[in-house]
Scaffold this active site. Structure first.
Site, mmCIF file in Angstrom:
data_model
loop_
_atom_site.group_PDB
_atom_site.id
_atom_site.type_symbol
_atom_site.label_atom_id
_atom_site.label_comp_id
_atom_site.label_asym_id
_atom_site.label_seq_id
_atom_site.Cartn_x
_atom_site.Cartn_y
_atom_site.Cartn_z
ATOM 1 N N ARG A 23 0.563 7.791 5.926
ATOM 2 C CA ARG A 23 -0.372 7.012 6.734
ATOM 3 C C ARG A 23 -1.770 7.648 6.739
ATOM 4 N NH1 ARG A 23 0.162 2.368 9.661
ATOM 5 N NH2 ARG A 23 2.370 2.281 9.144
ATOM 6 N N SER B 195 0.844 -1.203 0.000
ATOM 7 C CA SER B 195 0.000 0.000 0.000
ATOM 8 C C SER B 195 0.873 1.246 0.000
ATOM 9 C CB SER B 195 -0.900 0.015 1.235
ATOM 10 O OG SER B 195 -1.746 -1.108 1.256
ATOM 11 N N HIS C 161 -3.195 6.463 3.566
ATOM 12 C CA HIS C 161 -3.455 5.032 3.686
ATOM 13 C C HIS C 161 -4.772 4.767 4.419
ATOM 14 C CE1 HIS C 161 -2.677 1.067 5.827
ATOM 15 N NE2 HIS C 161 -2.481 0.730 4.568
#
Lengths: 209, 209
Positions: free
Chosen positions: A38, A15, A41
């Site tokens: 993040r 990812s 994500h």
């Protein structure tokens, strides 16, 4: 399209590679880059490449605070659920969310303010004994109260993650924090949320630099 | 910009008015409209005006299931924290998240699969006695296992909220569910998350029509 079997431990790695690739060479100094990635994500929303604002060195201040055993105070149970409490505990920290506590509900009714306001006052008490990161994912009034407590000299937070989400007073409450001389990480504008507040905490915990 | 004092009970109303206004006259039949608006409210992301896909009558099926005491099974503690459990209880329902249970951790290790896979099997057991809404906010493998359980005749879910978020197998796992003859609400594409899964549950609970 077919499902490709990917080992759970490889999913995050892959990812992050996809996110990095779609950022087309854009990059940030670490640990900012880890935090930006993040947030993307956790939301699949590349707006977080543009809206995250860090006060000077806030990301390193946050990482160090966690390593020094900072506690995290949040205004939502969802953020509390999302923060990696076991990892935080390894450093000596704890997560606190007072939003549904009976005394908070009672005090908010009596004073005619939000429960988040009272939660911040309880957080300021903890900050007398520990470094505290405030991770706000919902309530603009939490940021308003933090600004007041800072102005009156009652609170010196280690870091404020100012990530309320929404349409009423959200933008303005974030500006209140950014106008103060305090370490902050803020997704400027309407976006944010408990997932974003939690993931910024986790990104700082997981950072290995 | 200044903070305007808005009573907590008025903030949601005003937020919904702003969202409605910025949708520029776009509208959906209720309770779809309520669900769309609440997804935007929780994320400040207007992509949810375009990416939410409802199987025929799924929104009404979901509302009725809740009113008939449906249980909700989710793959994340964040979604479990975000779903209004008191409101659900008024209808006789409960929220279940098995993801950190010892037996789930153990079984996942033994079988070399994800914990979310095992959680769905436990959810299918509950579905033998109650209508069950599956609210998936994280794991594509949860949707994969649900599709298998449906295909083998072991599970008839009341509704699947298929809202994993991310970059690996997320899009494909949502398509697996949409290819099946089962009521679903899915944010097509990469977006979703525990906050979206929870807010869709709450929107159906709060709907008064």
């Amino acid at each position: 399209m077919a499902i490709t079997v990917v080992k759970p431990e490889d999913i995050e790695k892959r990812s992050m590679e996809i996110i990095t690739s779609e950022l087309n060479g854009r990059t940030w100094p670490e640990p900012q880059f880890s935090i930006v990635k993040r947030c993307i994500h956790t939301s699949a929303d590349f707006d977080y490449a543009d809206n995250l604002k860090f006060s000077k060195d806030a990301e390193n201040i946050g990482v160090q605070a966690i390593r020094n055993g900072a506690h995290i105070v949040t205004d939502t149970k969802m953020a509390a659920a999302g923060i990696n409490k076991n990892k935080l505990k390894e450093y000596g920290g704890e997560v606190h969310c007072f939003i549904s506590d009976d005394d908070v509900v009672k005090a908010a009714k009596e004073r005619g303010c939000t429960r988040a306001t009272i939660c911040m006052e309880k957080g300021a008490e903890i900050a007398k004994d520990h470094p505290v990161i405030f991770a706000i994912g919902n309530a603009p009034t939490a940021l308003v109260r933090l600004a007041e407590l800072i102005d009156s000299g009652e609170l010196k937070p280690a870091l404020i993650i100012g990530a309320p989400v929404g349409f009423v007073n959200v933008v303005e409450s974030k500006e209140l924090i950014m106008d103060r001389d305090v370490p902050y990480i803020v997704p400027v504008g309407r976006k944010g949320g408990s997932n974003i507040a939690a993931t910024i905490c986790n990104a700082m915990m997981y950072y290995k630099g």
